[in-house]
Design a protein around this motif. Structure first.
Motif, PDB file in Angstrom:
ATOM      1  N   ALA A   8       0.823  -1.214   0.000  1.00 27.30           N
ATOM      2  CA  ALA A   8       0.000   0.000   0.000  1.00 27.30           C
ATOM      3  C   ALA A   8       0.853   1.259   0.000  1.00 27.30           C
ATOM      4  O   ALA A   8       0.546   2.243  -0.667  1.00 27.30           O
ATOM      5  CB  ALA A   8      -0.935  -0.010   1.202  1.00 27.30           C
ATOM      6  N   LYS A   9       1.946   1.240   0.769  1.00 29.74           N
ATOM      7  CA  LYS A   9       2.792   2.433   0.912  1.00 29.74           C
ATOM      8  C   LYS A   9       3.636   2.660  -0.342  1.00 29.74           C
ATOM      9  O   LYS A   9       4.105   1.713  -0.967  1.00 29.74           O
ATOM     10  CB  LYS A   9       3.739   2.279   2.109  1.00 29.74           C
ATOM     11  N   PHE A  10       3.833   3.947  -0.669  1.00 31.44           N
ATOM     12  CA  PHE A  10       4.766   4.251  -1.758  1.00 31.44           C
ATOM     13  C   PHE A  10       5.651   5.451  -1.439  1.00 31.44           C
ATOM     14  O   PHE A  10       6.515   5.817  -2.214  1.00 31.44           O
ATOM     15  CB  PHE A  10       4.020   4.489  -3.073  1.00 31.44           C
ATOM     16  N   GLY A  11       5.468   6.084  -0.305  1.00 39.03           N
ATOM     17  CA  GLY A  11       6.254   7.277   0.027  1.00 39.03           C
ATOM     18  C   GLY A  11       7.257   7.032   1.131  1.00 39.03           C
ATOM     19  O   GLY A  11       7.337   5.934   1.697  1.00 39.03           O
ATOM     20  N   GLU A  12       8.027   8.068   1.432  1.00 36.23           N
ATOM     21  CA  GLU A  12       8.965   8.011   2.554  1.00 36.23           C
ATOM     22  C   GLU A  12       8.189   7.982   3.864  1.00 36.23           C
ATOM     23  O   GLU A  12       7.089   8.526   3.938  1.00 36.23           O
ATOM     24  CB  GLU A  12       9.887   9.234   2.532  1.00 36.23           C
ATOM     25  N   PRO A  13       8.738   7.356   4.915  1.00 42.53           N
ATOM     26  CA  PRO A  13       8.039   7.323   6.208  1.00 42.53           C
ATOM     27  C   PRO A  13       7.735   8.736   6.714  1.00 42.53           C
ATOM     28  O   PRO A  13       8.598   9.612   6.716  1.00 42.53           O
ATOM     29  CB  PRO A  13       9.041   6.619   7.124  1.00 42.53           C
ATOM     30  N   LYS A  14       6.485   8.946   7.109  1.00 41.44           N
ATOM     31  CA  LYS A  14       6.047  10.235   7.639  1.00 41.44           C
ATOM     32  C   LYS A  14       5.218   9.995   8.898  1.00 41.44           C
ATOM     33  O   LYS A  14       4.734   8.891   9.142  1.00 41.44           O
ATOM     34  CB  LYS A  14       5.191  10.984   6.607  1.00 41.44           C
ATOM     35  N   TYR A  15       5.033  11.084   9.677  1.00 44.58           N
ATOM     36  CA  TYR A  15       4.261  10.970  10.912  1.00 44.58           C
ATOM     37  C   TYR A  15       3.254  12.101  11.031  1.00 44.58           C
ATOM     38  O   TYR A  15       3.501  13.220  10.578  1.00 44.58           O
ATOM     39  CB  TYR A  15       5.191  10.989  12.126  1.00 44.58           C
ATOM     40  N   PHE A  16       2.125  11.780  11.677  1.00 45.11           N
ATOM     41  CA  PHE A  16       1.138  12.775  12.044  1.00 45.11           C
ATOM     42  C   PHE A  16       1.456  13.323  13.433  1.00 45.11           C
ATOM     43  O   PHE A  16       1.926  12.591  14.313  1.00 45.11           O
ATOM     44  CB  PHE A  16      -0.261  12.155  12.127  1.00 45.11           C
ATOM     45  N   ALA A  17       1.158  14.605  13.634  1.00 46.82           N
ATOM     46  CA  ALA A  17       1.286  15.209  14.963  1.00 46.82           C
ATOM     47  C   ALA A  17       0.263  16.330  15.065  1.00 46.82           C
ATOM     48  O   ALA A  17      -0.481  16.614  14.119  1.00 46.82           O
ATOM     49  CB  ALA A  17       2.698  15.741  15.196  1.00 46.82           C
ATOM     50  N   TRP A  18       0.213  16.953  16.238  1.00 42.98           N
ATOM     51  CA  TRP A  18      -0.646  18.130  16.437  1.00 42.98           C
ATOM     52  C   TRP A  18       0.195  19.390  16.303  1.00 42.98           C
ATOM     53  O   TRP A  18       1.434  19.349  16.413  1.00 42.98           O
ATOM     54  CB  TRP A  18      -1.299  18.069  17.814  1.00 42.98           C
ATOM     55  N   VAL A  19      -0.467  20.523  16.075  1.00 42.75           N
ATOM     56  CA  VAL A  19       0.256  21.748  15.716  1.00 42.75           C
ATOM     57  C   VAL A  19      -0.117  22.922  16.616  1.00 42.75           C
ATOM     58  O   VAL A  19      -1.294  23.164  16.890  1.00 42.75           O
ATOM     59  CB  VAL A  19      -0.036  22.132  14.245  1.00 42.75           C
ATOM     60  N   LEU A  20       0.928  23.643  17.058  1.00 45.91           N
ATOM     61  CA  LEU A  20       0.759  24.870  17.829  1.00 45.91           C
ATOM     62  C   LEU A  20       1.468  26.004  17.097  1.00 45.91           C
ATOM     63  O   LEU A  20       2.269  25.775  16.187  1.00 45.91           O
ATOM     64  CB  LEU A  20       1.367  24.729  19.229  1.00 45.91           C
ATOM     65  N   ARG A  21       1.184  27.228  17.533  1.00 47.31           N
ATOM     66  CA  ARG A  21       1.923  28.359  16.975  1.00 47.31           C
ATOM     67  C   ARG A  21       3.400  28.260  17.377  1.00 47.31           C
ATOM     68  O   ARG A  21       3.737  27.653  18.395  1.00 47.31           O
ATOM     69  CB  ARG A  21       1.331  29.683  17.479  1.00 47.31           C
ATOM     70  N   LYS A  22       4.260  28.869  16.575  1.00 52.19           N
ATOM     71  CA  LYS A  22       5.688  28.804  16.850  1.00 52.19           C
ATOM     72  C   LYS A  22       6.144  30.121  17.466  1.00 52.19           C
ATOM     73  O   LYS A  22       6.518  31.063  16.773  1.00 52.19           O
ATOM     74  CB  LYS A  22       6.476  28.518  15.564  1.00 52.19           C
ATOM     75  N   ASP A  23       6.067  30.193  18.800  1.00 51.00           N
ATOM     76  CA  ASP A  23       6.565  31.359  19.522  1.00 51.00           C
ATOM     77  C   ASP A  23       6.863  30.942  20.956  1.00 51.00           C
ATOM     78  O   ASP A  23       6.526  29.837  21.384  1.00 51.00           O
ATOM     79  CB  ASP A  23       5.562  32.521  19.473  1.00 51.00           C
TER      80      ASP A  23
END
Length: 269
Positions: free
Chosen positions: A210-225
């Motif tokens: 099923a996979k065809f891409g490089e390994p990647k991960y999901f995460a949650w996102v906050l502002r960068k400050d």
């Protein structure tokens, strides 16, 4: 009088600077007693609306994280394309829709520890003659717009020599067109597609592999400050605690049917 006004103005400016310097999102969240989130509730198995009720892997994870932090989560259904822009203008505290970690996004946002595998994969109809990923050459493939999976599909299509890509606002719309025969395949993250096939094996099947891409991960996102640093640390501390006490394993197995060990640090790319 001018002198006194100048001194007063300077004092106000210093006070404002001092307040800004000590702004702390985690302290604000604890004082308010709530964490205002944004996600797209049409992204099974992470986020779903069942009979008007929000459920999914993301909710189970963030419910536990919120308990560790000591604040109530406020869940909002926001279209994916409006989530990161809304985060930047402080409409909410965090985006909990699964967001793929990429170098470009790392430059702009603060990511939490990974919450799931996000490697791009392919799904087809159960009666399709297509088998391996290379078979999508010259075919029409659906994908959710604005996602890292779109970019990876685009690059893979160019490498193969041509793939027609159709973008969708939600994965549900793409799956519907696939089932109706308007698409040859749909690209998405492996957990999403695994769940789809698990729920509807008579209609859909994964490519092999099923996979065809490089390994990647999901995460949650906050502002960068600097303001978000303590909040990000509190979330990561909670996720590590949940990893060590088995809660993350139980939640993964509930929604994905298996457990994938995740990095204990935010990947650099």
């Amino acid at each position: 009088m001018t002198f006194h006004m100048t001194v007063k103005a300077a004092a106000i400016s210093l006070l404002a600077l001092g307040t800004a310097a000590h702004a702390d999102q985690l302290a604000d969240i604890k004082a308010a007693g709530k964490i205002v989130t944004a996600t797209d509730m049409h992204y099974a198995p992470f986020d779903m609306l069942k009979n008007g009720t929000y459920e999914g892997m993301t909710k189970d994870l963030f419910d536990e994280v919120s308990k560790e932090i000591g604040a109530e989560p406020v869940y909002q259904d926001i279209p994916w394309t409006a989530e990161l822009p809304g985060l930047e203008v402080k409409k909410f505290d965090i985006v909990i829709a699964p967001v793929t970690i990429t170098p470009e996004r790392l430059d702009r946002y603060t990511f939490t520890l990974p919450i799931a595998d996000a490697t791009v994969s392919l799904v087809k109809t159960a009666n399709s003659d297509l088998t391996k990923p290379e078979d999508i050459k010259g075919k029409t493939v659906g994908v959710q717009q604005g996602t890292a999976q779109f970019k990876q599909l685009e690059a893979y299509g160019e490498k193969l020599g041509g793939v027609t890509i159709k973008e969708y606002g939600t994965t549900d719309e793409a799956y519907a067109d696939l089932a109706a025969g308007r698409l040859d395949a749909v690209a998405g993250s492996l957990p999403n597609l695994t769940y789809l096939v698990k729920e509807r094996p008579e209609t859909f099947a994964l490519f092999e592999p099923a996979k065809f891409g490089e390994p990647k991960y999901f995460a949650w996102v906050l502002r960068k400050d600097a303001e978000t640093e303590t909040f990000a640390k509190a979330i990561n501390d909670a996720l590590l605690k949940m990893t060590d006490d088995g809660r993350i394993k139980a939640i993964q197995e509930k929604w994905l049917g298996s457990y994938t060990e995740l990095p204990r640090e935010v990947p650099a790319e």
